[in-house]
Design an enzyme around this catalytic site. Structure first.
Site, PDB file in Angstrom:
ATOM      1  N   PRO A  10      29.742  12.685  24.468  1.00 16.97           N
ATOM      2  CA  PRO A  10      30.362  11.513  23.865  1.00 16.97           C
ATOM      3  C   PRO A  10      31.879  11.429  24.080  1.00 16.97           C
ATOM      4  CG  PRO A  10      29.742  13.107  22.183  1.00 16.97           C
ATOM      5  CD  PRO A  10      29.116  13.559  23.462  1.00 16.97           C
ATOM      6  N   ASN A  11      32.307  10.209  24.295  1.00 17.35           N
ATOM      7  CA  ASN A  11      33.715   9.830  24.436  1.00 17.35           C
ATOM      8  C   ASN A  11      34.334  10.230  25.777  1.00 17.35           C
ATOM      9  OD1 ASN A  11      34.061   8.604  21.781  1.00 17.35           O
ATOM     10  ND2 ASN A  11      33.775  10.684  21.004  1.00 17.35           N
ATOM     11  N   ARG A  18      41.932   8.070  26.649  1.00 26.66           N
ATOM     12  CA  ARG A  18      41.720   8.815  25.397  1.00 26.66           C
ATOM     13  C   ARG A  18      42.667  10.018  25.326  1.00 26.66           C
ATOM     14  NH1 ARG A  18      36.828  13.106  24.505  1.00 26.66           N
ATOM     15  NH2 ARG A  18      37.246  13.522  22.308  1.00 26.66           N
ATOM     16  N   TYR A  23      43.803  15.257  27.367  1.00 22.94           N
ATOM     17  CA  TYR A  23      42.766  15.199  28.397  1.00 22.94           C
ATOM     18  C   TYR A  23      43.273  14.713  29.755  1.00 22.94           C
ATOM     19  CZ  TYR A  23      39.705  15.830  24.378  1.00 22.94           C
ATOM     20  OH  TYR A  23      39.097  16.333  23.249  1.00 22.94           O
ATOM     21  N   ASN A  74      29.515  19.383  29.788  1.00 28.37           N
ATOM     22  CA  ASN A  74      30.597  19.202  28.831  1.00 28.37           C
ATOM     23  C   ASN A  74      29.980  18.400  27.688  1.00 28.37           C
ATOM     24  OD1 ASN A  74      32.798  18.668  27.281  1.00 28.37           O
ATOM     25  ND2 ASN A  74      34.100  17.948  28.966  1.00 28.37           N
ATOM     26  N   ALA A  77      32.026  16.656  21.694  1.00 24.41           N
ATOM     27  CA  ALA A  77      31.947  16.979  20.253  1.00 24.41           C
ATOM     28  C   ALA A  77      30.610  17.601  19.871  1.00 24.41           C
ATOM     29  CB  ALA A  77      32.202  15.723  19.430  1.00 24.41           C
ATOM     30  N   HIS A  80      29.983  21.390  19.179  1.00 26.65           N
ATOM     31  CA  HIS A  80      30.287  22.017  17.888  1.00 26.65           C
ATOM     32  C   HIS A  80      29.282  21.660  16.803  1.00 26.65           C
ATOM     33  CE1 HIS A  80      33.922  22.404  20.192  1.00 26.65           C
ATOM     34  NE2 HIS A  80      34.169  21.105  20.132  1.00 26.65           N
ATOM     35  N   ASP A  87      18.874  23.727  21.573  1.00 25.94           N
ATOM     36  CA  ASP A  87      17.436  23.956  21.795  1.00 25.94           C
ATOM     37  C   ASP A  87      17.018  23.524  23.198  1.00 25.94           C
ATOM     38  OD1 ASP A  87      16.934  25.093  19.331  1.00 25.94           O
ATOM     39  OD2 ASP A  87      16.123  23.259  18.429  1.00 25.94           O
ATOM     40  N   GLU A  98      28.919  26.008  30.471  1.00 25.34           N
ATOM     41  CA  GLU A  98      29.580  25.148  29.470  1.00 25.34           C
ATOM     42  C   GLU A  98      31.012  24.914  29.925  1.00 25.34           C
ATOM     43  OE1 GLU A  98      29.838  27.042  25.621  1.00 25.34           O
ATOM     44  OE2 GLU A  98      31.236  25.515  24.854  1.00 25.34           O
ATOM     45  N   HIS A 100      34.846  22.678  29.300  1.00 22.04           N
ATOM     46  CA  HIS A 100      35.716  21.805  28.512  1.00 22.04           C
ATOM     47  C   HIS A 100      36.983  21.543  29.308  1.00 22.04           C
ATOM     48  CE1 HIS A 100      33.118  22.314  25.078  1.00 22.04           C
ATOM     49  NE2 HIS A 100      33.089  23.601  25.361  1.00 22.04           N
ATOM     50  N   SER A 102      39.909  20.621  27.780  1.00 30.52           N
ATOM     51  CA  SER A 102      40.911  21.322  26.970  1.00 30.52           C
ATOM     52  C   SER A 102      40.406  22.722  26.652  1.00 30.52           C
ATOM     53  CB  SER A 102      41.166  20.540  25.677  1.00 30.52           C
ATOM     54  OG  SER A 102      39.995  20.556  24.860  1.00 30.52           O
ATOM     55  N   ARG A 111      36.673  23.199  16.249  1.00 36.61           N
ATOM     56  CA  ARG A 111      36.303  23.253  17.681  1.00 36.61           C
ATOM     57  C   ARG A 111      36.102  24.688  18.165  1.00 36.61           C
ATOM     58  NH1 ARG A 111      37.372  17.926  19.328  1.00 36.61           N
ATOM     59  NH2 ARG A 111      39.085  17.014  18.154  1.00 36.61           N
TER      60      ARG A 111
END
Ligand code: DQA
Length: 146
Positions: A10-11, A18, A23, A74, A77, A80, A87, A98, A100, A102, A111
């Site tokens: 998301p986002n 943003r 970012y 990525n 949100a 977290h 799952d 994984e 990110h 940032s 976070r």
């Protein structure tokens, strides 16, 4: 040809406008183009997706786990918060990294916890948009020798 799915949460569709101080100014489309170019240069097929919806991300993970060789995620949100995404990744037989943009550990306390870190094959965070290419390099090498 090996296939790598890149899944964005998301986002991340708002990248470029943003919180650019966190970012950067690169858009998600720019990142997608860089990843596709990496794929062309390295003989890897890249499937790039983004969704703001948790269930849709679960669907993308399930589909990728049946149809590709590795996943870069990525989860934004949902990293977290989402047991459902944890799952889905736990049920997947293929490696995942994984990522990110940032460094979440240098940011707010909420976070610092990730549901998915404990089952990831690797974690790349804090390198801005280059987190994507660094993860691609690592995963392409890993699946080439498997
Ligand atoms: C992020 C970090 C997350 O904490 C945040 O919710 C995001 C983006 C990153 O790429 O730095 O949306 O995953």
């Amino acid at each position: 040809m090996k296939k790598i799915a890149i899944i964005n949460g998301p986002n991340l569709n708002l990248l470029g406008t943003r919180e650019p101080e966190i970012y950067g100014y690169t858009t998600l489309k720019d990142i997608e183009n860089e990843c596709l170019q990496f794929g062309k240069d390295n003989g890897v097929e890249i499937i790039f997706n983004q969704s703001n919806l948790e269930g849709e991300i679960v669907n993308l993970i399930q589909h990728a786990s049946q149809n590709t060789d590795a996943i870069i995620i990525n989860a934004a949100a949902y990293t977290h918060t989402s047991v459902a995404i944890y799952d889905a990744l736990k049920a997947s037989p293929i490696p995942f990294v994984e990522i990110h943009i940032s460094n979440p550990h240098a940011r707010e306390e909420f976070r610092h916890f990730s549901y998915i870190s404990k089952i990831a094959d690797g974690i790349i965070a804090g390198f801005g948009k280059d987190s994507y290419i660094i993860a691609l390099q690592a995963l392409a090498q890993k699946i080439a020798s498997s």
